[in-house]
Design a protein around this motif. Structure first.
Motif, PDB file in Angstrom:
ATOM      1  N   ILE A 141       0.873  -1.173   0.000  1.00  0.00           N
ATOM      2  CA  ILE A 141       0.000   0.000   0.000  1.00  0.00           C
ATOM      3  C   ILE A 141       0.909   1.221   0.000  1.00  0.00           C
ATOM      4  O   ILE A 141       1.835   1.307   0.814  1.00  0.00           O
ATOM      5  CB  ILE A 141      -0.927   0.017   1.226  1.00  0.00           C
ATOM      6  N   GLU A 142       0.643   2.144  -0.924  1.00  0.00           N
ATOM      7  CA  GLU A 142       1.495   3.339  -1.033  1.00  0.00           C
ATOM      8  C   GLU A 142       0.834   4.520  -0.340  1.00  0.00           C
ATOM      9  O   GLU A 142      -0.326   4.855  -0.625  1.00  0.00           O
ATOM     10  CB  GLU A 142       1.782   3.677  -2.491  1.00  0.00           C
ATOM     11  N   VAL A 143       1.570   5.146   0.555  1.00  0.00           N
ATOM     12  CA  VAL A 143       1.090   6.321   1.290  1.00  0.00           C
ATOM     13  C   VAL A 143       2.155   7.399   1.202  1.00  0.00           C
ATOM     14  O   VAL A 143       3.315   7.172   1.558  1.00  0.00           O
ATOM     15  CB  VAL A 143       0.820   5.983   2.769  1.00  0.00           C
ATOM     16  N   ALA A 144       1.772   8.574   0.700  1.00  0.00           N
ATOM     17  CA  ALA A 144       2.696   9.714   0.604  1.00  0.00           C
ATOM     18  C   ALA A 144       3.995   9.321  -0.085  1.00  0.00           C
ATOM     19  O   ALA A 144       5.087   9.636   0.388  1.00  0.00           O
ATOM     20  CB  ALA A 144       2.961  10.306   1.988  1.00  0.00           C
ATOM     21  N   LYS A 145       3.845   8.605  -1.205  1.00  0.00           N
ATOM     22  CA  LYS A 145       4.952   8.199  -2.094  1.00  0.00           C
ATOM     23  C   LYS A 145       5.893   7.177  -1.457  1.00  0.00           C
ATOM     24  O   LYS A 145       7.014   6.983  -1.933  1.00  0.00           O
ATOM     25  CB  LYS A 145       5.753   9.418  -2.571  1.00  0.00           C
ATOM     26  N   LYS A 146       5.430   6.491  -0.413  1.00  0.00           N
ATOM     27  CA  LYS A 146       6.225   5.429   0.189  1.00  0.00           C
ATOM     28  C   LYS A 146       5.385   4.160   0.241  1.00  0.00           C
ATOM     29  O   LYS A 146       4.223   4.193   0.652  1.00  0.00           O
ATOM     30  CB  LYS A 146       6.674   5.823   1.604  1.00  0.00           C
ATOM     31  N   LYS A 147       5.989   3.021  -0.158  1.00  0.00           N
ATOM     32  CA  LYS A 147       5.272   1.751  -0.200  1.00  0.00           C
ATOM     33  C   LYS A 147       5.507   0.958   1.086  1.00  0.00           C
ATOM     34  O   LYS A 147       6.631   0.875   1.581  1.00  0.00           O
ATOM     35  CB  LYS A 147       5.721   0.927  -1.412  1.00  0.00           C
ATOM     36  N   TYR A 148       4.407   0.360   1.581  1.00  0.00           N
ATOM     37  CA  TYR A 148       4.449  -0.441   2.802  1.00  0.00           C
ATOM     38  C   TYR A 148       3.978  -1.860   2.482  1.00  0.00           C
ATOM     39  O   TYR A 148       2.918  -2.045   1.865  1.00  0.00           O
ATOM     40  CB  TYR A 148       3.551   0.177   3.876  1.00  0.00           C
ATOM     41  N   LEU A 149       4.747  -2.839   2.907  1.00  0.00           N
ATOM     42  CA  LEU A 149       4.432  -4.234   2.645  1.00  0.00           C
ATOM     43  C   LEU A 149       3.138  -4.611   3.366  1.00  0.00           C
ATOM     44  O   LEU A 149       2.970  -4.324   4.557  1.00  0.00           O
ATOM     45  CB  LEU A 149       5.577  -5.131   3.114  1.00  0.00           C
ATOM     46  N   ALA A 150       2.229  -5.258   2.624  1.00  0.00           N
ATOM     47  CA  ALA A 150       0.916  -5.613   3.166  1.00  0.00           C
ATOM     48  C   ALA A 150       0.670  -7.105   3.031  1.00  0.00           C
ATOM     49  O   ALA A 150       1.283  -7.781   2.203  1.00  0.00           O
ATOM     50  CB  ALA A 150      -0.180  -4.830   2.447  1.00  0.00           C
ATOM     51  N   ARG A 151      -0.251  -7.599   3.835  1.00  0.00           N
ATOM     52  CA  ARG A 151      -0.668  -9.001   3.730  1.00  0.00           C
ATOM     53  C   ARG A 151      -2.187  -9.065   3.598  1.00  0.00           C
ATOM     54  O   ARG A 151      -2.915  -8.192   4.088  1.00  0.00           O
ATOM     55  CB  ARG A 151      -0.221  -9.801   4.954  1.00  0.00           C
ATOM     56  N   VAL A 152      -2.659 -10.119   2.944  1.00  0.00           N
ATOM     57  CA  VAL A 152      -4.092 -10.331   2.789  1.00  0.00           C
ATOM     58  C   VAL A 152      -4.663 -10.886   4.093  1.00  0.00           C
ATOM     59  O   VAL A 152      -4.080 -11.779   4.710  1.00  0.00           O
ATOM     60  CB  VAL A 152      -4.382 -11.310   1.634  1.00  0.00           C
ATOM     61  N   GLU A 153      -5.808 -10.334   4.509  1.00  0.00           N
ATOM     62  CA  GLU A 153      -6.571 -10.909   5.610  1.00  0.00           C
ATOM     63  C   GLU A 153      -7.752 -11.652   4.988  1.00  0.00           C
ATOM     64  O   GLU A 153      -8.732 -11.037   4.564  1.00  0.00           O
ATOM     65  CB  GLU A 153      -7.064  -9.813   6.568  1.00  0.00           C
ATOM     66  N   PRO A 154      -7.683 -12.977   4.895  1.00  0.00           N
ATOM     67  CA  PRO A 154      -8.725 -13.722   4.168  1.00  0.00           C
ATOM     68  C   PRO A 154     -10.090 -13.675   4.840  1.00  0.00           C
ATOM     69  O   PRO A 154     -11.124 -13.809   4.191  1.00  0.00           O
ATOM     70  CB  PRO A 154      -8.184 -15.158   4.130  1.00  0.00           C
ATOM     71  N   THR A 155     -10.117 -13.473   6.156  1.00  0.00           N
ATOM     72  CA  THR A 155     -11.371 -13.353   6.902  1.00  0.00           C
ATOM     73  C   THR A 155     -11.241 -12.187   7.872  1.00  0.00           C
ATOM     74  O   THR A 155     -10.132 -11.740   8.193  1.00  0.00           O
ATOM     75  CB  THR A 155     -11.664 -14.637   7.705  1.00  0.00           C
ATOM     76  N   PRO A 156     -12.363 -11.662   8.364  1.00  0.00           N
ATOM     77  CA  PRO A 156     -12.285 -10.573   9.350  1.00  0.00           C
ATOM     78  C   PRO A 156     -11.463 -10.974  10.563  1.00  0.00           C
ATOM     79  O   PRO A 156     -11.409 -12.148  10.943  1.00  0.00           O
ATOM     80  CB  PRO A 156     -13.756 -10.340   9.724  1.00  0.00           C
ATOM     81  N   LEU A 157     -10.814  -9.996  11.184  1.00  0.00           N
ATOM     82  CA  LEU A 157      -9.999 -10.273  12.362  1.00  0.00           C
ATOM     83  C   LEU A 157     -10.838 -10.872  13.485  1.00  0.00           C
ATOM     84  O   LEU A 157     -10.385 -11.760  14.207  1.00  0.00           O
ATOM     85  CB  LEU A 157      -9.339  -8.980  12.849  1.00  0.00           C
ATOM     86  N   LYS A 158     -12.064 -10.380  13.604  1.00  0.00           N
ATOM     87  CA  LYS A 158     -12.962 -10.899  14.635  1.00  0.00           C
ATOM     88  C   LYS A 158     -13.740 -12.066  14.046  1.00  0.00           C
ATOM     89  O   LYS A 158     -14.413 -11.926  13.022  1.00  0.00           O
ATOM     90  CB  LYS A 158     -13.911  -9.798  15.093  1.00  0.00           C
ATOM     91  N   ASP A 159     -13.650 -13.236  14.651  1.00  0.00           N
ATOM     92  CA  ASP A 159     -14.279 -14.423  14.068  1.00  0.00           C
ATOM     93  C   ASP A 159     -15.804 -14.315  14.149  1.00  0.00           C
ATOM     94  O   ASP A 159     -16.365 -13.653  15.007  1.00  0.00           O
ATOM     95  CB  ASP A 159     -13.793 -15.700  14.762  1.00  0.00           C
ATOM     96  N   LYS A 160     -16.444 -15.028  13.215  1.00  0.00           N
ATOM     97  CA  LYS A 160     -17.894 -14.920  13.054  1.00  0.00           C
ATOM     98  C   LYS A 160     -18.647 -15.352  14.306  1.00  0.00           C
ATOM     99  O   LYS A 160     -19.656 -14.765  14.672  1.00  0.00           O
ATOM    100  CB  LYS A 160     -18.339 -15.756  11.853  1.00  0.00           C
ATOM    101  N   LYS A 161     -18.157 -16.385  14.981  1.00  0.00           N
ATOM    102  CA  LYS A 161     -18.837 -16.888  16.171  1.00  0.00           C
ATOM    103  C   LYS A 161     -18.967 -15.793  17.224  1.00  0.00           C
ATOM    104  O   LYS A 161     -20.006 -15.610  17.845  1.00  0.00           O
ATOM    105  CB  LYS A 161     -18.067 -18.084  16.742  1.00  0.00           C
ATOM    106  N   ARG A 162     -17.888 -15.021  17.393  1.00  0.00           N
ATOM    107  CA  ARG A 162     -17.928 -13.939  18.384  1.00  0.00           C
ATOM    108  C   ARG A 162     -18.892 -12.846  17.941  1.00  0.00           C
ATOM    109  O   ARG A 162     -19.604 -12.250  18.746  1.00  0.00           O
ATOM    110  CB  ARG A 162     -16.531 -13.375  18.593  1.00  0.00           C
ATOM    111  N   ARG A 163     -18.904 -12.573  16.612  1.00  0.00           N
ATOM    112  CA  ARG A 163     -19.754 -11.497  16.107  1.00  0.00           C
ATOM    113  C   ARG A 163     -21.242 -11.819  16.248  1.00  0.00           C
ATOM    114  O   ARG A 163     -22.086 -10.937  16.176  1.00  0.00           O
ATOM    115  CB  ARG A 163     -19.415 -11.212  14.637  1.00  0.00           C
ATOM    116  N   LEU A 164     -21.597 -13.085  16.410  1.00  0.00           N
ATOM    117  CA  LEU A 164     -23.008 -13.467  16.533  1.00  0.00           C
ATOM    118  C   LEU A 164     -23.383 -13.831  17.963  1.00  0.00           C
ATOM    119  O   LEU A 164     -24.387 -14.471  18.205  1.00  0.00           O
ATOM    120  CB  LEU A 164     -23.302 -14.645  15.599  1.00  0.00           C
ATOM    121  N   MET A 165     -22.551 -13.444  18.926  1.00  0.00           N
ATOM    122  CA  MET A 165     -22.836 -13.785  20.331  1.00  0.00           C
ATOM    123  C   MET A 165     -24.200 -13.261  20.759  1.00  0.00           C
ATOM    124  O   MET A 165     -24.581 -12.172  20.405  1.00  0.00           O
ATOM    125  CB  MET A 165     -21.753 -13.194  21.242  1.00  0.00           C
TER     126      MET A 165
END
Length: 814
Positions: A790-814
């Motif tokens: 991801i480039e911000v203010a002309k500088k690139k930062y190494l990124a990783r894919v988050e395949p699912t939300p950080l908060k798991d679905k089970k917790r989100r449906l409590m």
């Protein structure tokens, strides 16, 4: 042209400035030849004639940059087509920075410009001096250079557009004022002129600074008002180099343009002067008008121009100009269909950048009219982002004193305006203030953004890096996930729909299969006919034939207009946003807390997720629903205004036993991203469809009623999706380093593959989070093995894919 005007036309464009001529040209170019343009006096006689004529592509937002780039390309194209001169001179433009913060802003804008192939070069001090040899560069840190920018003759550009429009079949009538816009059943039917009535289906208000009062005459809100705008033109300067780039010095509120050996020096200053202040009305006969000199107002900025360009100090002034330019509450254009009158479109409010913007604004306005909806993410320019109060004389005349200066002011992230505040306060506003709330504007409301800790000052200290409210958000989000947080949800838009056909009509409007059971809620979207996402909302059945819609605070007018546009007239529709206060009690201890203040059962088997019911708190009846935008167990409590303060105090008092914390909008936005929840206006818009956004779970093709956009959506479904939503985090995640926002390019190796739409730092997961879209065939698993940035203010930062939300679905449906 003959004074005999037609008796009917498909479209009447009112206003013969650069915007009106652009709309008329594009309508005819796209096939709507039956278009008439009416000008009360002469073309350009409003404010176009005195514009400085700057043609710059780089804007404070990506959509502005996109439209300005189109404008420049269009003017070059039409100059050849019409054999008329626009006076376009592409001598480039330089914007300089004399503070680190300004340089950061320019670098961010230059980075975003790459998404639209705008050529922007980053300059150091030495390079700036080489391009502009007469500049005083002692305090310059750097800048940006747009080699294809420049200047044009505003009258020349308008005449080119007008001739091109005539060549496409448009009829243009000067000296033909419109006395009245004719409306029947809240829909355009024609216009009344001194030469007779013209029946028409559509009207476009390209009437500049007159637009607010024209709209007011027919009950339409057009929130703009003119300020006095100042510039000087010097005597000829012997030693002034020819063809200097246009120079912008935002920190000094200055722009400087060399023209035929003279220098034009203009300002966009804080504490601007509203025009026509005595009556608050623009005279109908104000053509080619100017105001008396106000040298005292201009002088401080003239002194700053001497600092930046020392040779000006010994130069005479040939012309001192002061004239009107209209401004909006947020320095963005006013485009699109009005909410009050069908087929009445606005194309105005250009905040003194109309010459650079009109080509692109005319194009999207014409497309909007022809399609009946927008296909691009134009909500930041949509007139329906505003509410009725925004165009009141008291509000707008105060606000524009600030927004003129905003044009060259710092475009800080999360910036809040200072003028025209406290329009609507919550019943317990003072209690929130005592709790440490720092307020921001949400619709008409003053809403807590964050709560100061340890008695610190509840005030933003703006930055492009670490935010001074981060410690508050860290506490608020962590306490919500471990204990319980109290969130202010009142500004969210709320509409009630009642009637025997309510369910049927909602099935037609919504993509999901709406639950027709009392107390059951449905998350869904509404689409336009092309399958673009128009609204993102929740529908809940309150009683038989009574449904409630909850949508974003910012989209109140927009969503209401879309719903009413497609709703049968025999249904009862009511905007109840201001009738009910809403508090969100979220977190693992929320059930325990609310059970202590109510006799109702909140246990899972009696109160399931995505349901609602009437309950009692104290002696008061309220509506509670088990939904959560922050991804934790929780309940939204809808309370009558008169009972709100009492119930708030009951919650706070009992909350002491559960470690309850006040939580602001920043904490909510962070937690919704942790949960993978999308935000309309950032992550989704009419530019996206549900398949691209990963929202196809909210589509029901099986229900008996065809929803709006279904036919287009089925075609989209059969096609390969070239673009898709993605969640990313930075591999090296530090709060505010960098500050992730939106419109940052996403790279695969060294190639731009997409852009970001939202950004936040998650203290719960210690990750710099970003949402966005990529144009790729690769799966998330394949991307996880590649180098993304991801480039911000002309500088690139190494990124990783988050395949699912950080908060798991089970917790989100409590």
């Amino acid at each position: 042209m003959s004074n005999v005007i037609p008796k009917n036309s498909k479209v009447v464009v009112i206003g013969g400035g650069i915007a009106g001529c652009s709309v008329a040209y594009h309508l005819a170019k796209y096939g709507w030849k039956d278009t008439i343009l009416l000008e009360r006096d002469q073309l350009t006689s409003g404010t176009t004639w005195h514009a400085a004529g700057l043609v710059g592509q780089l804007g404070a937002s990506s959509i502005i940059t996109r439209l300005r780039k189109y404008s420049l390309d269009l003017y070059k194209e039409l100059e050849k087509k019409t054999d008329l001169s626009t006076g376009l001179k592409q001598n480039g433009a330089i914007t300089i920075a004399s503070t680190e913060e300004r340089l950061q802003e320019l670098l961010r804008q230059a980075t975003a410009a790459q998404l639209f192939d705008v050529n922007v070069e980053v300059l150091n001090k030495k390079q700036t001096k080489a391009l502009y040899p007469v500049i005083n560069d002692e305090d310059i840190l750097g800048g940006v250079f747009m080699p294809e920018d420049g200047q044009a003759d505003p009258v020349g550009v308008t005449n080119v557009l007008a001739k091109a429009a005539r060549m496409e079949g448009v009829q243009i009538f000067e000296k033909t004022p419109v006395n009245k816009i004719l409306v029947k059943n809240k829909k355009i039917i024609g216009v009344q002129t001194e030469l007779g009535v013209i029946d028409c289906e559509y009207v476009v208000l390209a009437t500049g600074m007159w637009s607010r009062q024209i709209g007011e005459d027919i009950g339409v809100s057009i929130p703009l008002y003119p300020n006095e705008h100042f510039y000087i033109i010097t005597e000829p300067m012997k030693d002034l180099p020819k063809n200097l780039p246009v120079l912008r010095d935002y920190n000094s509120c200055l722009y400087l343009k060399e023209d035929a050996g003279k220098m034009l020096v203009g300002i966009f200053e804080p504490n601007a002067k509203p025009a026509f202040k005595e009556k608050g009305l623009v005279p109908n006969d104000f053509s080619f008008g100017e105001f008396p000199d106000d040298f005292d107002h201009f002088e401080p900025y003239l002194e700053k121009s001497f600092h930046r360009l020392p040779m000006l100090e010994n130069t005479g002034i040939r012309k001192f100009f002061s004239g009107p330019e209209s401004f909006t509450p947020d320095t963005q254009y006013l485009l699109g269909e009005t909410s009050e009158v069908r087929n009445l479109y606005a194309c105005c409010g250009f905040n003194s950048i109309g010459i650079a913007s009109a080509g692109g604004a005319g194009r999207v306005t014409a497309e909007w009219i022809i399609n009946g909806h927008m296909n691009e993410d134009l909500f930041s320019l949509d007139i329906k982002r505003f509410q009725k109060f925004n165009s009141s004389k008291k509000y707008i005349m105060e606000r524009v004193t600030e927004t003129l200066g905003d044009l060259y002011g710092m475009h800080w992230p999360y910036k809040q305006h200072k003028t025209s505040r406290n329009q609507r306060l919550l019943p317990y506003h003072n209690e929130l203030k005592k709790a440490g709330a720092c307020f921001g504007v949400s619709g008409e409301y003053e809403r807590p953004m964050w709560y100061a800790l340890h008695g610190e000052e509840a005030e933003y200290k703006y930055s492009f890096d670490y935010q001074n409210w981060y410690p508050s958000v860290e506490f608020e989000t962590k306490n919500t996930t471990t204990n319980v947080g109290l969130f202010e949800l009142t500004p969210f838009s709320k509409y009630d729909i009642k009637g025997e056909l309510a369910y049927t009509e909602l099935q037609k409007l919504c993509t999901a299969n709406i639950k027709n059971e009392i107390g059951h809620a449905t998350y869904t979207q509404m689409l336009n006919e092309s399958g673009g996402i128009e609204t993102d909302l929740t529908v809940i059945c309150i009683e038989n034939n009574h449904f409630r819609i909850i949508s974003s605070a910012a989209t109140r007018t927009h969503d209401k207009a879309h719903i009413k546009k497609h709703l049968s007239s025999n249904l009862k529709f009511k905007d109840i946003t201001d009738d009910l206060v809403c508090l969100g009690i979220f977190g693992p201890k929320s059930r325990n807390l609310i059970s202590k203040i109510s006799n109702s059962s909140f246990e899972d088997e009696m109160f399931k997720f995505s349901t609602g019911k009437f309950v009692s708190i104290g002696s008061k009846k309220v509506w509670a629903q088990r939904l959560s935008y922050v991804g934790e167990l929780g309940f939204e409590i809808y309370i009558n205004n008169d009972d709100a303060k009492e119930i708030y105090q009951i919650i706070i008092e009992e909350g002491k036993n559960h470690n309850l914390s006040h939580c602001g909008a920043h904490a909510m936005d962070t937690m919704r991203m942790e949960s993978g929840f999308l935000h309309w206006g950032h992550d989704i818009s009419p530019e996206e469809n549900q398949y691209e956004a990963g929202l196809n779970f909210a589509i029901s093709y099986k229900k008996e009623i065809d929803f709006i956009g279904k036919e287009s959506l089925l075609k989209i479904k059969e096609k390969k999706q070239n673009r898709r939503f993605i969640m990313l985090s930075l591999k090296d995640s530090t709060p505010g380093s960098p500050l992730l926002l939106h419109e940052e390019p996403i790279y695969l190796e060294d190639k731009i593959i997409g852009r970001t739409t939202s950004g936040n730092y998650s203290f719960n997961y210690r990750k710099n989070l970003s949402f966005g879209y990529v144009n790729l065939d690769y799966s998330n698993e394949e991307l996880s093995r590649m180098n993304l940035y991801i480039e911000v203010a002309k500088k690139k930062y190494l990124a990783r894919v988050e395949p699912t939300p950080l908060k798991d679905k089970k917790r989100r449906l409590m």
